[in-house]
Design an enzyme around this catalytic site. Structure first.
Site, PDB file in Angstrom:
ATOM      1  CG  HIS A  30      -1.909   0.933   1.040  1.00 21.55           C
ATOM      2  ND1 HIS A  30      -3.206   0.680   2.024  1.00 21.55           N
ATOM      3  CD2 HIS A  30      -2.079   2.223   0.730  1.00 21.55           C
ATOM      4  CE1 HIS A  30      -4.038   1.771   1.593  1.00 21.55           C
ATOM      5  NE2 HIS A  30      -3.287   2.535   0.720  1.00 21.55           N
ATOM      6  CG  HIS A  77      -1.249   6.809  -1.558  1.00 23.53           C
ATOM      7  ND1 HIS A  77      -2.321   6.583  -2.391  1.00 23.53           N
ATOM      8  CD2 HIS A  77      -1.505   6.001  -0.515  1.00 23.53           C
ATOM      9  CE1 HIS A  77      -3.263   6.080  -1.468  1.00 23.53           C
ATOM     10  NE2 HIS A  77      -2.846   5.549  -0.287  1.00 23.53           N
ATOM     11  CG  LEU A  78       4.720   4.847  -5.809  1.00 23.92           C
ATOM     12  CD1 LEU A  78       4.955   3.855  -7.045  1.00 23.92           C
ATOM     13  CD2 LEU A  78       5.602   5.254  -5.032  1.00 23.92           C
ATOM     14  NE  ARG A  79       0.070  11.387  -2.566  1.00 27.09           N
ATOM     15  CZ  ARG A  79      -1.038  11.014  -1.816  1.00 27.09           C
ATOM     16  NH1 ARG A  79      -1.828  10.327  -2.533  1.00 27.09           N
ATOM     17  NH2 ARG A  79      -0.888  11.139  -0.703  1.00 27.09           N
ATOM     18  CG  ASP A 111      -6.404   3.356  -0.382  1.00 24.51           C
ATOM     19  OD1 ASP A 111      -7.015   2.844   0.761  1.00 24.51           O
ATOM     20  OD2 ASP A 111      -5.620   4.143  -0.294  1.00 24.51           O
ATOM     21  CG  HIS A 153     -10.338   3.856   2.586  1.00 21.93           C
ATOM     22  ND1 HIS A 153      -9.307   4.648   2.767  1.00 21.93           N
ATOM     23  CD2 HIS A 153     -11.250   4.541   3.229  1.00 21.93           C
ATOM     24  CE1 HIS A 153      -9.778   5.826   3.462  1.00 21.93           C
ATOM     25  NE2 HIS A 153     -10.856   5.651   3.753  1.00 21.93           N
ATOM     26  CG  HIS A 192      -5.817   2.028   5.740  1.00 27.71           C
ATOM     27  ND1 HIS A 192      -7.304   1.672   5.610  1.00 27.71           N
ATOM     28  CD2 HIS A 192      -5.542   2.541   4.536  1.00 27.71           C
ATOM     29  CE1 HIS A 192      -7.581   2.320   5.013  1.00 27.71           C
ATOM     30  NE2 HIS A 192      -6.963   3.013   4.103  1.00 27.71           N
ATOM     31  CG  ASP A 218      -2.254   4.645   3.894  1.00 31.24           C
ATOM     32  OD1 ASP A 218      -2.075   4.895   2.558  1.00 31.24           O
ATOM     33  OD2 ASP A 218      -3.183   5.067   4.516  1.00 31.24           O
ATOM     34  CG  HIS A 272      -0.042  14.868   1.422  1.00 31.60           C
ATOM     35  ND1 HIS A 272      -0.882  14.969   0.388  1.00 31.60           N
ATOM     36  CD2 HIS A 272      -0.306  14.008   2.217  1.00 31.60           C
ATOM     37  CE1 HIS A 272      -2.090  14.336   0.689  1.00 31.60           C
ATOM     38  NE2 HIS A 272      -1.828  13.429   1.748  1.00 31.60           N
TER      39      HIS A 272
END
Lengths: 450, 334
Positions: free
Chosen positions: A62, A64-66, A154, A181, A234, A321, A325
């Protein structure tokens, strides 16, 4: 060719736990055995792993590579660098990009980018619904053929129960898991932290544990109904652990993950930096948006249940996760700040605190980062999460006793948003090998020619 | 922080200056970090300020050359006017920024707006914000004094101080008094700051509301914050027995739309403070309200304007309290 010499080999996939040598030839593990007995030839590089643990490369279910869409937060290049530093040789990237991973074109884009710029193996997760809107199923067969390892919207739950049922049914054809999620949005509404005394103390809107548990319960009922593979992203509450336990006892095909931050931090972290001695009045460090994450940090009781769940196999895997940001996303009013923690580079250090405190044994921890996640996203072609001969040479070396202090300025990730900044951890990743290449090595690690 | 006695001769010629040695606060964010002595110091200083307010020329030069900026990111007329007047009575220059109209629309961040005010030379920034914690964000990133004029559901320390002061003025003390707060406790920053203030001053707090308007985790909150026990009594008639002061909170009408209440009608039937119910309290019981009043909803008009009401006096006391706090913050820095 590389000889990893004299390390403490731990591989839960084959019950291996002893000092030994390991040989890497090209991108595969070619030999494993007792110390000093490796068939070494001229031209081998040698990595002295004494004092270190050598285990299969970590797998993150899990991240987040954006990219595409939010390259100011993270790119596949920086995200995989962060993964390498954190000991992860494989990461599964979530579908909430822009555009989302709901077509073959986006899967191909991510895979191509990962091949060119990625340091570690990237396994994309495809959307359950088109545009992650929760309205119509995405073309799951095409996504599966393009190489996604699971399906998930997610960031958002699949609110429509009937749609979720059909997604589970349809996924059975490919035997890939649906990752949900779990959040009942009518209960969580615009909550920002766990509902309880801390939300009252800070005057912030709370997210009750029931918001997660109501959705976990629904999903478990649907998994039982359809016989499909369900994976709970999660999990954070004692109630969720109990629900999953009950479902597993009934033989429902469910797996679950927990994050390092939900295992080590409580809601009280939002009151202020834990490094500053605690007072019962608020200081200017209160309302720390770096501790704002969804699902929210919960309570000590929940942490105890999650650890127990890990030990008893109710919770199968630990996943980061990783949610990077920008500074601006977090440096604002708490209610307006983005949810998420940049977690790849702190995951192992913070998890080792559980080992050093005696709450989790090292072999279980490694299993939850290697063998168990590999079981959930079983790769068609190769056996991941294992040091068996012939497996891809994905290897993590760590020093369980090396102490270090988290400094987010040194993160490879673009996301400096961590509630662990300044924390001292004991246990450090010293090198990461992905497909036979050393993708990260600590300054203390020296590789010598033969 | 270096604390020395300021020259107070022009401020309070007719009363002895209270000792500033006690004063520790550069910011006023909430009452949770106040001691009983500090609150009493605020009372004493407010007494002196009330004396100033009775003069024909209600102006002293204490804050001459200082700049106070107000940043209101939520509608407010009373609190802002009170701060502005307090600062002007002390001869400070005042700039008012109405962030609802200006910066938020332009997409300017709160910190950016605050830094601009700091760069313009503001010595004290008074901030009102609809989101809890905004003044803490300001205190974390700025070097000027921050006064919280109300943040989200969290705190409204100057309101609580004026409530405490008003009760203290009438009843001579707070210790041992029974104070009943009625209504929407969960969403009330006034109630939250009053819980701290009353507890510090030794008053007993009774919260009276349906469970849907009570904060979650109240017992753990009390334990973890080392507060004295707080009574929750959902039945108003029982809660009011023996009360020394009663504070019905303003009921936001949208609470009914979010299903926290079935109807205003039912709320009025169960929780409105009317004359008949008021007679259950002690005969000297004071009626307070943070304003603005929803007449006929949380409070009957005859009670709001009745003999036991001190609602108008709260407004005057609010001015004195805010003058006192400005004086103490600037004085404490000298």
């Amino acid at each position: 060719m590389l000889l990893i010499s004299g390390g403490h080999l731990i591989d839960p996939s084959q019950g291996l736990n002893k000092v030994g040598d390991l040989l890497v030839t090209e991108d595969k593990i070619s030999w494993i055995g007792d110390k000093g007995t490796a068939p070494v030839q001229q031209g081998f590089s040698i990595l002295d792993a004494s004092r270190m643990v050598v285990c299969p490369g970590f797998i993150d279910l899990h991240s987040h590579l954006r990219e595409p869409g939010f390259e100011d937060k993270e790119t596949i290049a920086t995200g995989t660098q962060a993964a390498a530093r954190g000991g992860f040789a494989t990461i599964c990237c979530m579908a909430n990009t822009e555009p989302p991973i709901d077509t073959r074109a986006v899967v191909d884009y991510v895979k191509t980018k990962a091949r060119v710029a990625g340091l570690v193996r990237v396994l994309p997760i495809g959307c359950i619904t088109k545009g992650r809107k929760g309205e119509e199923l995405a073309e799951m067969a095409e996504l599966a053929e393009a190489g996604v390892v699971a399906f998930s919207d997610d960031g958002d739950p699949v609110i429509n129960s009937s749609l979720m049922r059909h997604a589970l049914e349809y996924s059975r054809v490919f035997s890939l898991p649906i990752i949900d999620h779990c959040e009942d949005r009518t209960l969580s509404q615009d909550g920002v932290i766990n509902e309880g005394w801390v939300s009252t103390r800070l005057g912030l809107k709370g997210i009750p544990a029931a918001s997660e548990e109501a959705m976990v319960a629904r999903d478990l009922a649907l998994a039982q109904l359809t016989g499909a593979k369900l994976h709970i992203a999660h999990a954070t509450t004692e109630g969720s652990v109990e629900l999953i336990r009950h479902a597993k006892e009934k033989g429902v095909s469910v797996t679950a993950e927990v994050t390092p931050h939900h295992l080590t931090l409580t809601e009280e972290r939002v009151i202020g930096n834990q490094l500053i001695p605690k007072t019962y009045h608020l200081s200017a460090t209160a309302y720390d948006a770096n501790a704002k994450v969804n699902p929210p940090l919960r309570t000590k009781k929940d942490i105890a249940a999650l650890i127990k769940g890990l030990k008893e196999g109710i919770i199968d895997a630990i996943a980061t996760d990783h949610a990077p940001h920008t500074l601006a996303d977090k440096m604002c009013e708490f209610d307006l700040a983005a949810f998420g923690i940049s977690g790849l580079e702190t995951a192992f250090g913070c998890l080792m605190s559980l080992v050093h405190n005696g709450e989790l044994d090292l072999v279980t921890l490694i299993s939850k980062l290697t063998f168990e996640p590999a079981r959930i996203v079983r790769n068609k072609y190769e056996e991941l999460g294992s040091l068996k001969i012939g497996s891809p040479a994905d290897i993590t070396l760590f020093d369980p006793d090396e102490e270090w202090i988290v400094d987010s300025n040194n993160f490879a990730s673009k996301g400096k948003n961590t509630p662990f900044n300044g924390c001292q951890f004991k246990g450090k990743v010293m090198a990461t090998i992905a497909s036979g290449k050393i993708v990260y090595q600590d300054n203390l690690i020296k590789v010598k020619g033969n | 922080m270096k604390v020395t006695e300021p020259n107070t001769s022009t401020v309070m010629p007719e009363t002895s200056p209270p000792s500033l040695k006690l004063w520790q606060h550069n910011h006023i964010l909430d009452l949770d970090n106040f001691t009983k002595d500090e609150i009493e110091l605020v009372f004493e200083t407010s007494n002196a300020m009330k004396e100033v307010l009775k003069r024909e020329i209600k102006k002293v030069p204490t804050l001459r050359g200082k700049t106070l900026a107000t940043l209101f990111c939520e509608p407010s007329t009373r609190t802002r006017a009170s701060f502005e007047l307090a600062a002007k009575n002390l001869s400070a220059d005042v700039i008012n920024l109405d962030a609802i109209k200006s910066s938020v629309i332009k997409g300017e961040s709160l910190i950016d707006t605050l830094r601009t005010l700091q760069a313009m030379g503001a010595d004290i920034i008074v901030i009102r914000h609809s989101q809890s914690g905004a003044p803490y964000l300001a205190a974390r990133h700025l070097n000027v004094s921050i006064i919280n004029a109300g943040d989200g559901w969290h705190a409204h320390p100057t309101q609580a101080l004026l409530d405490l002061y008003t009760i203290h003025h009438h009843l001579g003390q707070l210790n041992g008094l029974k104070v009943v707060i009625i209504g929407d406790i969960m969403h009330s920053r006034v109630a939250h700051s009053n819980i701290w203030g009353m507890s510090i001053m030794g008053a007993e707090v009774i919260l009276c509301a349906p469970a849907s308007l009570l904060p979650y985790g109240l017992n753990d909150f009390i334990t973890n914050c080392h507060l004295p026990p707080i009574t929750v009594e959902p039945k108003l008639d029982i809660a009011l027995k023996g009360a020394d002061a009663i504070m019905p909170l303003r009921l936001q009408k949208e609470r009914q739309q979010t299903n926290l209440l079935p109807s205003l009608r039912e709320y009025i039937q169960l929780y409105q403070l009317n004359q008949e119910r008021l007679s259950l309290a002690k005969s000297h019981a004071l009626v307070l309200h943070p304003g603005p009043v929803n007449e006929g909803i949380e409070i009957a008009p005859e009670v709001a304007y009745g003999a036991q009401s001190v609602i108008e006096e709260q407004v005057t006391n609010g001015l004195a309290i805010r003058m006192a706090l400005l004086y103490l913050i600037v004085g404490g820095k000298r």
